[in-house]
Design a protein around this motif. Sequence first.
Motif, PDB file in Angstrom:
ATOM      1  N   GLU A 288      34.031  37.323  41.347  1.00 31.51           N
ATOM      2  CA  GLU A 288      34.820  38.363  40.679  1.00 31.51           C
ATOM      3  C   GLU A 288      35.161  39.496  41.654  1.00 31.51           C
ATOM      4  OE1 GLU A 288      32.121  36.926  39.258  1.00 31.51           O
ATOM      5  OE2 GLU A 288      33.368  35.734  37.900  1.00 31.51           O
ATOM      6  N   GLU A 289      34.171  39.907  42.396  1.00 31.93           N
ATOM      7  CA  GLU A 289      34.391  41.004  43.352  1.00 31.93           C
ATOM      8  C   GLU A 289      35.356  40.573  44.459  1.00 31.93           C
ATOM      9  OE1 GLU A 289      30.665  42.456  44.898  1.00 31.93           O
ATOM     10  OE2 GLU A 289      29.881  42.705  42.870  1.00 31.93           O
ATOM     11  N   ALA A 290      35.194  39.333  44.882  1.00 34.73           N
ATOM     12  CA  ALA A 290      36.057  38.825  45.964  1.00 34.73           C
ATOM     13  C   ALA A 290      37.525  38.809  45.553  1.00 34.73           C
ATOM     14  CB  ALA A 290      35.610  37.425  46.368  1.00 34.73           C
ATOM     15  N   HIS A 291      37.757  38.500  44.262  1.00 35.46           N
ATOM     16  CA  HIS A 291      39.141  38.390  43.780  1.00 35.46           C
ATOM     17  C   HIS A 291      39.712  39.708  43.262  1.00 35.46           C
ATOM     18  CE1 HIS A 291      38.097  34.003  43.643  1.00 35.46           C
ATOM     19  NE2 HIS A 291      39.282  33.959  44.211  1.00 35.46           N
ATOM     20  N   LYS A 292      38.918  40.740  43.265  1.00 38.27           N
ATOM     21  CA  LYS A 292      39.381  42.039  42.768  1.00 38.27           C
ATOM     22  C   LYS A 292      40.501  42.570  43.672  1.00 38.27           C
ATOM     23  CE  LYS A 292      37.318  46.108  40.673  1.00 38.27           C
ATOM     24  NZ  LYS A 292      36.143  46.977  40.633  1.00 38.27           N
ATOM     25  N   GLY A 293      41.616  42.868  43.064  1.00 41.36           N
ATOM     26  CA  GLY A 293      42.755  43.389  43.825  1.00 41.36           C
ATOM     27  C   GLY A 293      43.482  42.320  44.622  1.00 41.36           C
ATOM     28  N   MET A 294      43.148  41.068  44.338  1.00 44.79           N
ATOM     29  CA  MET A 294      43.773  39.972  45.097  1.00 44.79           C
ATOM     30  C   MET A 294      45.248  39.791  44.707  1.00 44.79           C
ATOM     31  SD  MET A 294      42.898  35.975  45.196  1.00 44.79           S
ATOM     32  CE  MET A 294      44.173  35.677  44.024  1.00 44.79           C
ATOM     33  N   VAL A 295      46.078  39.479  45.686  1.00 47.85           N
ATOM     34  CA  VAL A 295      47.492  39.216  45.434  1.00 47.85           C
ATOM     35  C   VAL A 295      47.675  37.705  45.500  1.00 47.85           C
ATOM     36  CG1 VAL A 295      49.859  39.632  46.215  1.00 47.85           C
ATOM     37  CG2 VAL A 295      48.115  41.393  46.530  1.00 47.85           C
ATOM     38  N   LYS A 296      48.045  37.099  44.361  1.00 44.09           N
ATOM     39  CA  LYS A 296      48.176  35.643  44.319  1.00 44.09           C
ATOM     40  C   LYS A 296      49.323  35.140  45.189  1.00 44.09           C
ATOM     41  CE  LYS A 296      46.296  33.860  40.006  1.00 44.09           C
ATOM     42  NZ  LYS A 296      46.629  33.264  38.713  1.00 44.09           N
ATOM     43  N   ARG A 297      50.471  35.791  45.035  1.00 44.40           N
ATOM     44  CA  ARG A 297      51.668  35.347  45.770  1.00 44.40           C
ATOM     45  C   ARG A 297      52.134  36.487  46.661  1.00 44.40           C
ATOM     46  NH1 ARG A 297      55.520  32.000  42.090  1.00 44.40           N
ATOM     47  NH2 ARG A 297      56.981  33.491  42.912  1.00 44.40           N
TER      48      ARG A 297
ATOM     49  N   ALA B 207      32.718  40.113  49.759  1.00 42.46           N
ATOM     50  CA  ALA B 207      32.039  40.369  48.480  1.00 42.46           C
ATOM     51  C   ALA B 207      31.037  39.266  48.171  1.00 42.46           C
ATOM     52  CB  ALA B 207      33.075  40.455  47.371  1.00 42.46           C
ATOM     53  N   ALA B 208      30.033  39.611  47.403  1.00 43.44           N
ATOM     54  CA  ALA B 208      28.976  38.650  47.102  1.00 43.44           C
ATOM     55  C   ALA B 208      29.333  37.735  45.942  1.00 43.44           C
ATOM     56  CB  ALA B 208      27.686  39.406  46.789  1.00 43.44           C
ATOM     57  N   THR B 209      30.157  38.235  45.020  1.00 41.77           N
ATOM     58  CA  THR B 209      30.490  37.396  43.860  1.00 41.77           C
ATOM     59  C   THR B 209      31.978  37.041  43.855  1.00 41.77           C
ATOM     60  OG1 THR B 209      31.030  39.264  42.444  1.00 41.77           O
ATOM     61  CG2 THR B 209      28.709  38.557  42.461  1.00 41.77           C
TER      62      THR B 209
END
Lengths: 73, 346
Positions: free
Chosen positions: B36-45, B32-34
Amino acid sequence: MVRRRNAYGCSREWCVMTKKSCVFLWSLFAVLLVFPLSSPFAAASGCVSCHTNPELLKSLYKPPVIAAGAGEG
Amino acid sequence: MYRGYLIDKGLIGTDSHLKAGCPSCHRGDDRAATREEAHKGMVKRPSDNIATCAACHKQISANYAKSLHYTTIGQRNGVIKRMSAEEVKQFDAKVFEQSCRSCHASCGGCHVKAPPVAGIGIGLIKGHKFVKRDEGKTCAFCHGGRVYTEYTGEYGGRADVHYQKGKMCVDCHSKEEMHGDGNLYLSKNDVKTRPACRNCHKLGKETKLTARLSHRNHQGKVSCYGCHSAGEYRNCSDCHVETHSHAKPGFSLGLSPREKKTLTTLRLIPTIRDTFKSAGIKMERYDALPNYWDTPAHNIRKRTARTRSCDVCHVEGKDFLTKEKLIKNGSKANEKLIVKPKPLNR
């Protein structure tokens, strides 16, 4: 036609082919040395480029708000 | 701490866990370019879902899913005996999942990132290295309120002799105990692989005659901690679900509430009458359990006041729980833990 053979009994054509293979393999080795297998991932990954950059992370980080009394007990 | 999110570049390409790329565990979008987009749907743990680790570590993960560190069922089992059947249902719905279960340890909580406690955390251990053990950054974060600080002497008392000799948590608490053995236990006391002093210190192998005699005379009557706990340890005096808790140093000797036979070190536990009041749970059977529990105090010393002189217990009765010392408005079961030391036959 009699094929010329060297001391090891290999033909001239065989020797040329082997030399070409050697050159190709050495070139491949040199390329892999400069660009290891993992590097395409490292270079392409946006996660890694940010999360290995301490200055960038420091500028983006916001400290959490901790409630009074939290952490006691 | 931004460093908590900082990955050690050197690990990429060397640690097999990182070879598959971040999204393989954390999801999100690494192209992703930004931000916010990169972290969308991200699983922290990612390891909160055991299946993530089970993909490679099948057996350990299967065992761990049943271990007390993961189920935290020990916390539930320790308190529900104070409740009616209806209250237990309420407890499960309102308290256990939201509160107790939020403390469960995931694989990553010990091997990747120190768990945050009350909003305070140190983040990734060694730049996202998958470590085998690092007790000061993992065990201490959850068990730092009582056990760990007693062990290291940071609570103000004397450090445990095992700590001074260089032993850390995992030297006694085996990986089989931490990961579970595949059995679903309800309490840590049921765990077969839990450590015992006698695993290393065999009876009858003492070098001094006095120690040998003393151990023989007290065997089955007094726990090892009863004599070898160096002194005061942390006692939590009250605990409310949403408001506050207090702690103070203390040392009490009394009967083990589990079998009412063995004299041992007792620790005041945080549950008081209105602990779950805000959740609408009165604890109808509050008096079924005492406010003191037998505790394996982690401040062991070879020589203590009680090992030096028989009189400390048998004449002075020092630190024995008495009616006067009991907490106010405590459980009626507390009185059953009081015991008077036997006089010496001289």
